[in-house]
Scaffold this active site. Structure first.
Site, PDB file in Angstrom:
ATOM      1  N   ASN A 103      34.657 -33.276 145.665  1.00 55.14           N
ATOM      2  CA  ASN A 103      34.785 -32.076 146.230  1.00 55.14           C
ATOM      3  C   ASN A 103      33.414 -31.194 145.653  1.00 55.14           C
ATOM      4  OD1 ASN A 103      34.955 -29.145 146.961  1.00 55.14           O
ATOM      5  ND2 ASN A 103      36.870 -28.999 145.796  1.00 55.14           N
ATOM      6  N   LYS A 140      32.228 -28.648 146.552  1.00 54.41           N
ATOM      7  CA  LYS A 140      32.301 -26.908 146.535  1.00 54.41           C
ATOM      8  C   LYS A 140      31.084 -26.331 147.074  1.00 54.41           C
ATOM      9  CE  LYS A 140      35.754 -27.323 142.904  1.00 54.41           C
ATOM     10  NZ  LYS A 140      36.513 -27.017 141.882  1.00 54.41           N
ATOM     11  N   HIS A 164      43.167 -25.924 148.657  1.00 56.15           N
ATOM     12  CA  HIS A 164      42.568 -25.941 147.383  1.00 56.15           C
ATOM     13  C   HIS A 164      42.944 -24.545 146.569  1.00 56.15           C
ATOM     14  CE1 HIS A 164      39.889 -26.217 143.822  1.00 56.15           C
ATOM     15  NE2 HIS A 164      39.806 -27.370 144.338  1.00 56.15           N
ATOM     16  N   GLU A 216      41.492 -22.770 144.899  1.00 53.46           N
ATOM     17  CA  GLU A 216      40.089 -21.550 145.268  1.00 53.46           C
ATOM     18  C   GLU A 216      40.470 -20.792 146.572  1.00 53.46           C
ATOM     19  OE1 GLU A 216      36.885 -24.210 144.045  1.00 53.46           O
ATOM     20  OE2 GLU A 216      37.624 -24.344 142.056  1.00 53.46           O
ATOM     21  N   GLU A 258      46.621 -30.631 141.654  1.00 58.28           N
ATOM     22  CA  GLU A 258      45.647 -29.938 140.955  1.00 58.28           C
ATOM     23  C   GLU A 258      46.256 -29.047 140.005  1.00 58.28           C
ATOM     24  OE1 GLU A 258      41.528 -31.238 142.678  1.00 58.28           O
ATOM     25  OE2 GLU A 258      42.178 -29.417 143.548  1.00 58.28           O
ATOM     26  N   GLY A 289      37.875 -27.310 136.765  1.00 59.12           N
ATOM     27  CA  GLY A 289      36.627 -26.610 136.048  1.00 59.12           C
ATOM     28  C   GLY A 289      36.754 -26.161 134.940  1.00 59.12           C
ATOM     29  N   SER A 332      39.167 -31.505 136.166  1.00 58.41           N
ATOM     30  CA  SER A 332      38.407 -31.944 135.106  1.00 58.41           C
ATOM     31  C   SER A 332      38.454 -33.582 134.963  1.00 58.41           C
ATOM     32  CB  SER A 332      38.825 -31.299 133.735  1.00 58.41           C
ATOM     33  OG  SER A 332      38.399 -29.859 133.840  1.00 58.41           O
TER      34      SER A 332
HETATM   35  P1  PGA Z   1      36.915 -30.266 138.683  1.00 61.30           P
HETATM   36  O1  PGA Z   1      37.450 -29.668 140.182  1.00 61.30           O
HETATM   37  O2  PGA Z   1      36.776 -31.697 138.608  1.00 61.30           O
HETATM   38  O3  PGA Z   1      35.412 -29.595 138.700  1.00 61.30           O
HETATM   39  O4  PGA Z   1      37.837 -29.507 137.715  1.00 61.30           O
HETATM   40  C1  PGA Z   1      38.399 -30.287 140.852  1.00 61.30           C
HETATM   41  C2  PGA Z   1      38.514 -29.669 141.890  1.00 61.30           C
HETATM   42  O5  PGA Z   1      38.494 -28.573 142.188  1.00 61.30           O
HETATM   43  O6  PGA Z   1      39.113 -30.333 143.042  1.00 61.30           O
END
Ligand code: PGA
Length: 251
Positions: free
Chosen positions: A9, A11, A95, A97, A167, A173, A213
């Site tokens: 992803n 983003k 997601h 976010e 997640e 993140g 992460s």
């Molecule tokens: P990250 O993001 O691996 O940077 O923690 C995962 C995601 O948001 O799908």
């Protein structure tokens, strides 16, 4: 046999020249993708078509969102039918976010899942609890509510097209991952909820990815958990070597 899947992803990252260079990097390593591991890249939507010309056919392209509507006066939105028309096979839905910054509720996410399925796009449905919910011991309730409200109206045949990504929001993140035990425990729980409502055959077939992460150093252990069928990877999918290491760890 359920699929092993590693999805990146991106983003809202990478300039267009950087995105092209990254895709070229993956293309150069395409022979290093183990047989049986499905690789998906979700770049910013505007880059999809350009990257499809660069990426090998063994890497599927996804988007990070779509509209719940099929067409109409929804300025700025992209429909699942449009994704299908442009050969986009998967779409990340719900997601954290999107839930946090764009007010996506379980009800909206359910409509987006439906939009994907009626247009032959496989939803990568995201669920996961906040840190406060885990600390309060509510993480199983949160995740089962998300899964039930967004997915449990589907038929077993429709469910077979869905990919689930667990997640935990506190791991996205942040550099903090769920421990192998925490990931395995939640994945087994989700599969159990599926088995209870559908059948164990349906539950056994569904790929449940871990996200939050995941990196080149922790992927092998996380992806070795019996109920973890791959990863949804943010930051580490922006580096060719790291993402390739994660893909190889999924074997
Ligand atoms: P990250 O993001 O691996 O940077 O923690 C995962 C995601 O948001 O799908």
């Amino acid at each position: 046999m359920r699929k092993k899947i590693v999805a990146g992803n991106w983003k809202m990252n990478k300039s267009w020249p950087e995105a092209k260079a990254l895709a070229e990097g993956f293309t150069g390593r395409k022979d290093d993708i183990p047989v049986g591991v499905h690789v998906i890249i979700a770049p910013p939507s505007l880059y999809v078509q350009g990257l499809q010309h660069i990426l090998p056919s063994s890497i599927a392209v996804a988007t990070q969102n779509c509209s719940q509507h099929d067409s109409g006066a929804y300025t700025g939105e992209i429909s699942a039918g449009m994704l299908h028309a442009m050969d986009v096979k998967y779409c990340i839905i719900g997601h954290s976010e999107r839930r946090q910054y764009y007010g996506e509720t379980n009800a909206i996410i359910r409509e987006k899942v439906d939009a994907c399925l009626r247009n032959n796009v496989a939803p990568i449905f995201c669920c996961g609890e906040l840190l406060s919910e885990r600390n309060a011991g509510e993480h199983f309730d949160t995740v089962s509510t998300q899964v039930k409200q967004a997915l449990f109206h589907l038929t077993a045949d429709q469910m077979a097209q869905v990919v689930i990504a667990y997640e935990p929001v506190w791991a996205i993140g942040t550099g903090v991952t769920a421990s192998n035990e925490q990931a395995e425990e939640m994945h087994a729980f989700i599969r159990g909820v599926m088995a209870e409502y559908y059948t164990s055959a349906v539950a056994d077939e569904i790929s449940i990815l871990y996200g939050g992460s995941v990196n080149a150093a922790n992927a092998a252990d996380l992806l070795a958990c019996p109920n973890v069928d791959g990863g949804l990877v943010g930051g580490a999918s922006l580096k060719v070597d790291d993402f390739m290491t994660i893909i190889q760890a999924a074997q």
